[in-house]
Design a protein around this motif. Structure first.
Motif, PDB file in Angstrom:
ATOM      1  N   TYR A 178       0.763  -1.064   0.039  1.00 53.66           N
ATOM      2  CA  TYR A 178       0.114  -0.147  -0.050  1.00 53.66           C
ATOM      3  C   TYR A 178       0.889   1.339  -0.249  1.00 53.66           C
ATOM      4  O   TYR A 178       0.452   2.322  -0.743  1.00 53.66           O
ATOM      5  CB  TYR A 178      -0.846  -0.051   1.141  1.00 53.66           C
ATOM      6  CG  TYR A 178      -1.912   0.997   1.429  1.00 53.66           C
ATOM      7  CD1 TYR A 178      -2.911   1.289   0.374  1.00 53.66           C
ATOM      8  CD2 TYR A 178      -1.583   1.997   2.417  1.00 53.66           C
ATOM      9  CE1 TYR A 178      -3.770   2.301   0.643  1.00 53.66           C
ATOM     10  CE2 TYR A 178      -2.472   3.110   2.529  1.00 53.66           C
ATOM     11  CZ  TYR A 178      -3.440   3.303   1.661  1.00 53.66           C
ATOM     12  OH  TYR A 178      -4.462   4.334   1.746  1.00 53.66           O
ATOM     13  N   VAL A 188      -9.253   3.823   5.797  1.00 53.81           N
ATOM     14  CA  VAL A 188     -10.031   3.961   4.713  1.00 53.81           C
ATOM     15  C   VAL A 188      -9.929   5.458   4.377  1.00 53.81           C
ATOM     16  O   VAL A 188      -9.785   5.565   3.132  1.00 53.81           O
ATOM     17  CB  VAL A 188     -11.660   3.777   4.978  1.00 53.81           C
ATOM     18  CG1 VAL A 188     -12.395   4.111   3.818  1.00 53.81           C
ATOM     19  CG2 VAL A 188     -11.814   2.200   5.400  1.00 53.81           C
ATOM     20  N   ILE A 218      -6.851 -10.700  -1.180  1.00 57.02           N
ATOM     21  CA  ILE A 218      -7.923  -9.612  -1.385  1.00 57.02           C
ATOM     22  C   ILE A 218      -7.317  -8.362  -2.112  1.00 57.02           C
ATOM     23  O   ILE A 218      -8.179  -7.909  -3.259  1.00 57.02           O
ATOM     24  CB  ILE A 218      -8.273  -9.072  -0.028  1.00 57.02           C
ATOM     25  CG1 ILE A 218      -9.400 -10.196   0.860  1.00 57.02           C
ATOM     26  CG2 ILE A 218      -9.072  -7.713   0.040  1.00 57.02           C
ATOM     27  CD1 ILE A 218      -9.677  -9.780   2.345  1.00 57.02           C
ATOM     28  N   SER A 273      -9.385  -7.490  -5.374  1.00 59.84           N
ATOM     29  CA  SER A 273     -10.356  -6.288  -4.909  1.00 59.84           C
ATOM     30  C   SER A 273      -9.524  -4.921  -4.625  1.00 59.84           C
ATOM     31  O   SER A 273      -8.478  -5.008  -5.385  1.00 59.84           O
ATOM     32  CB  SER A 273     -11.183  -6.750  -3.645  1.00 59.84           C
ATOM     33  OG  SER A 273     -12.070  -5.824  -3.421  1.00 59.84           O
ATOM     34  N   SER A 274      -9.675  -4.342  -3.732  1.00 57.29           N
ATOM     35  CA  SER A 274      -9.168  -2.910  -3.556  1.00 57.29           C
ATOM     36  C   SER A 274      -8.712  -2.804  -1.974  1.00 57.29           C
ATOM     37  O   SER A 274      -9.139  -3.595  -1.232  1.00 57.29           O
ATOM     38  CB  SER A 274     -10.167  -1.872  -3.842  1.00 57.29           C
ATOM     39  OG  SER A 274     -11.224  -1.930  -2.846  1.00 57.29           O
ATOM     40  N   ASN A 328      -9.233  -0.414   0.059  1.00 55.27           N
ATOM     41  CA  ASN A 328     -10.600  -0.083   0.916  1.00 55.27           C
ATOM     42  C   ASN A 328     -11.171  -1.287   1.479  1.00 55.27           C
ATOM     43  O   ASN A 328     -11.813  -1.491   2.385  1.00 55.27           O
ATOM     44  CB  ASN A 328     -11.344   0.913   0.238  1.00 55.27           C
ATOM     45  CG  ASN A 328     -10.860   2.482   0.099  1.00 55.27           C
ATOM     46  OD1 ASN A 328     -10.042   2.712   0.920  1.00 55.27           O
ATOM     47  ND2 ASN A 328     -11.599   3.277  -0.530  1.00 55.27           N
ATOM     48  N   ARG A 329     -11.547  -2.235   0.558  1.00 58.78           N
ATOM     49  CA  ARG A 329     -12.472  -3.329   1.136  1.00 58.78           C
ATOM     50  C   ARG A 329     -11.610  -4.147   1.908  1.00 58.78           C
ATOM     51  O   ARG A 329     -11.894  -4.732   2.819  1.00 58.78           O
ATOM     52  CB  ARG A 329     -12.613  -4.146  -0.174  1.00 58.78           C
ATOM     53  CG  ARG A 329     -13.676  -3.615  -1.170  1.00 58.78           C
ATOM     54  CD  ARG A 329     -14.196  -4.449  -2.167  1.00 58.78           C
ATOM     55  NE  ARG A 329     -15.351  -4.016  -3.005  1.00 58.78           N
ATOM     56  CZ  ARG A 329     -15.834  -4.373  -3.914  1.00 58.78           C
ATOM     57  NH1 ARG A 329     -15.522  -5.669  -4.438  1.00 58.78           N
ATOM     58  NH2 ARG A 329     -16.649  -3.597  -4.624  1.00 58.78           N
ATOM     59  N   LEU A 330     -10.060  -4.155   1.743  1.00 55.38           N
ATOM     60  CA  LEU A 330      -9.393  -4.848   2.739  1.00 55.38           C
ATOM     61  C   LEU A 330      -9.396  -4.162   4.009  1.00 55.38           C
ATOM     62  O   LEU A 330      -9.498  -4.859   5.320  1.00 55.38           O
ATOM     63  CB  LEU A 330      -7.899  -4.848   2.315  1.00 55.38           C
ATOM     64  CG  LEU A 330      -6.653  -5.329   3.215  1.00 55.38           C
ATOM     65  CD1 LEU A 330      -6.691  -7.102   2.973  1.00 55.38           C
ATOM     66  CD2 LEU A 330      -5.453  -4.835   2.923  1.00 55.38           C
ATOM     67  N   ILE A 364     -11.948  -2.412   5.201  1.00 57.46           N
ATOM     68  CA  ILE A 364     -13.091  -2.835   5.726  1.00 57.46           C
ATOM     69  C   ILE A 364     -13.320  -4.354   6.556  1.00 57.46           C
ATOM     70  O   ILE A 364     -14.047  -4.173   7.563  1.00 57.46           O
ATOM     71  CB  ILE A 364     -14.283  -2.610   4.439  1.00 57.46           C
ATOM     72  CG1 ILE A 364     -14.445  -1.242   4.210  1.00 57.46           C
ATOM     73  CG2 ILE A 364     -15.835  -3.060   4.999  1.00 57.46           C
ATOM     74  CD1 ILE A 364     -15.446  -1.099   2.997  1.00 57.46           C
ATOM     75  N   LEU A 365     -12.645  -4.914   5.704  1.00 59.96           N
ATOM     76  CA  LEU A 365     -12.445  -6.439   6.482  1.00 59.96           C
ATOM     77  C   LEU A 365     -11.691  -6.167   7.694  1.00 59.96           C
ATOM     78  O   LEU A 365     -12.406  -7.079   8.796  1.00 59.96           O
ATOM     79  CB  LEU A 365     -11.813  -7.372   5.329  1.00 59.96           C
ATOM     80  CG  LEU A 365     -11.358  -8.728   6.097  1.00 59.96           C
ATOM     81  CD1 LEU A 365     -12.740  -9.377   6.329  1.00 59.96           C
ATOM     82  CD2 LEU A 365     -10.582  -9.399   5.188  1.00 59.96           C
ATOM     83  N   CYS A 366     -10.704  -5.430   7.860  1.00 62.01           N
ATOM     84  CA  CYS A 366     -10.024  -5.392   9.016  1.00 62.01           C
ATOM     85  C   CYS A 366     -10.815  -4.750  10.101  1.00 62.01           C
ATOM     86  O   CYS A 366     -10.881  -5.145  11.504  1.00 62.01           O
ATOM     87  CB  CYS A 366      -8.881  -4.528   8.857  1.00 62.01           C
ATOM     88  SG  CYS A 366      -7.565  -5.300   7.923  1.00 62.01           S
ATOM     89  N   THR A 367     -11.638  -3.886   9.773  1.00 61.71           N
ATOM     90  CA  THR A 367     -12.654  -3.069  10.684  1.00 61.71           C
ATOM     91  C   THR A 367     -13.713  -4.128  11.195  1.00 61.71           C
ATOM     92  O   THR A 367     -14.161  -4.250  12.499  1.00 61.71           O
ATOM     93  CB  THR A 367     -13.401  -1.830  10.031  1.00 61.71           C
ATOM     94  OG1 THR A 367     -12.524  -1.300   9.550  1.00 61.71           O
ATOM     95  CG2 THR A 367     -14.199  -1.264  10.979  1.00 61.71           C
TER      96      THR A 367
END
Length: 400
Positions: A35, A93, A157, A161-162, A164-166, A168-171
């Motif tokens: 990242y 995010v 992931i 994917s992106s 941001n979705r990673l 969100i998964l962590c959240t």
């Protein structure tokens, strides 16, 4: 006598809280470097800072957390720390610069350091005294599983994917930990009034009875940091890069297979019967790794290291806790992990500097020697005394 139950709702609750926390930790540990380089257009030095800042925050807050756990209460510290951890997980995010990410990593490290110290102290209270080795061994297994699942899930992931979705998964994973933190019932240790209002001193942030084995844990963690930091680079140098992703899978399988036995043997025969062979296996595994020239030998070294080092961390943590009074288990836990995290952090940086001047094969051979030095340290700091105590108990039993 009937064995006290181990797999209770509270034991599983705390273990799954730990699993979710470490899943987030390992997901971000393996994906944030990408990242930083690809999304934030940073450099390798900034990647190192992103990792270091997190560990520094965790190390700095652990001694305070150990003191607060025993003074304020386990439930309050657990809830507040997991709330910090969850909020920090969500904020990734909107983090779009290196300075913001560094600040967030420091906050996240505080939440992680506090929460894992709290869960370690709580599990020590939940596990029956006669099953401490077995219980803490199984608890550590949840962290080992996160070490395998986290990197695999994170890297998969970001490929499909992106980021941001990673995040969100962590959240979501952090939120699961938060929900369980509210649900789980936590036994609170009764703390004498004078302990709560004790004066400030460096000694009040460390449990003296846990320092000796914590030093050993720190030395072993320093050696293990060489694997965490350089195993993928080493595999690439050997032309075994595809095998690198399976290194920790084999490592975890070895732990899963051995954990039911090592924990019970610890409780039955004492820590020396586990610690000495485990350190020797760890050293042998490092030697094998330094000589790896094929996929088989590379992965076989992972299995031997898993059998060795995988048993050491929960065993030494158990010793640190058993050597301390029940009212200081929080402090003992924070003391152990402060030395452990320091070993990982110092090792990652120092070995990075040393690796510039030698090949990684030689470095792993030197680390095998470091592991054997930890064997000597254990003998003089704790093992010799523990052996004498066991001999006295045996003589007492014979006389009876």
């Amino acid at each position: 006598m009937k064995k006290q139950p181990l797999w209770t709702k509270n034991f599983l609750g705390i273990s799954f809280i730990s699993l979710f926390l470490f899943l987030v930790f390992y997901i971000l540990l393996t994906t944030l470097p990408i990242y930083v380089l690809d999304e934030l257009h940073g450099n390798e030095t900034q990647v190192g800072l992103i990792v270091a800042v997190f560990l520094i925050a965790a190390v700095l807050c652990r001694p305070f957390t150990g003191k607060w756990i025993d003074a304020i209460g386990r439930k309050k510290i657990l809830l507040s720390s997991v709330i910090i951890f969850t909020i920090a997980s969500l904020l990734y995010v909107w983090t779009d610069s290196i300075p913001l990410l560094l600040g967030l990593r420091f906050l996240h490290g505080i939440g992680f350091g506090m929460a894992t110290t709290a869960t370690g102290a709580i599990i020590a209270d939940i596990v029956p005294n006669e099953r401490k080795g077995e219980g803490l061994g199984y608890y550590a297994l949840f962290m080992n599983l996160a070490m395998v699942i986290g990197p695999f899930a994170g890297l998969t992931i970001i490929q499909i994917s992106s980021f941001n979705r990673l995040f969100i998964l962590c959240t979501v994973l952090a939120f699961f930990a938060l929900v369980l933190s509210f649900i789980v019932r936590i036994p609170e240790a009764s703390i004498p009034e004078e302990k709560v209002h004790s004066t400030f001193s460096i000694g009040s942030f460390f449990e003296k009875n846990a320092i000796s084995v914590s030093i050993v844990g720190g030395i072993l963690a320093l050696a293990y940091s060489g694997i965490l930091s350089f195993i993928s680079i080493y595999a690439k140098e050997l032309g075994l890069f595809k095998a690198a992703s399976f290194f920790f899978v084999v490592y975890a399988i070895a732990i899963v297979i051995s954990r039911p036995f090592t924990g019970r043997w610890f409780d039955l025969y004492g820590e020396n019967k586990i610690v000495y062979p485990s350190i020797i296996l760890f050293a042998i595994g490092m030697v094998l790794l330094s000589q790896a020239n094929s996929t088989f030998l590379f992965l076989f070294s992972a299995a031997i290291i898993g059998l060795g080092y995988g048993s050491l961390s929960p065993s030494l943590q158990t010793v640190a806790i058993k050597n301390s009074s029940p009212s200081k288990r929080g402090l003992a836990t924070s003391t152990f992990f402060t030395f452990f995290d320091s070993g990982i952090g110092i090792g990652s940086y120092a070995l990075g500097v040393i690796a510039v001047y030698m090949d990684l094969s030689t470095l792993y051979l030197i680390l095998a020697v470091v592991v054997l030095l930890a064997l000597l340290a254990y003998y003089f700091l704790h093992g010799k005394k523990s052996n004498n105590q066991n001999m006295l108990h045996t003589e007492a039993d014979i006389s009876l």
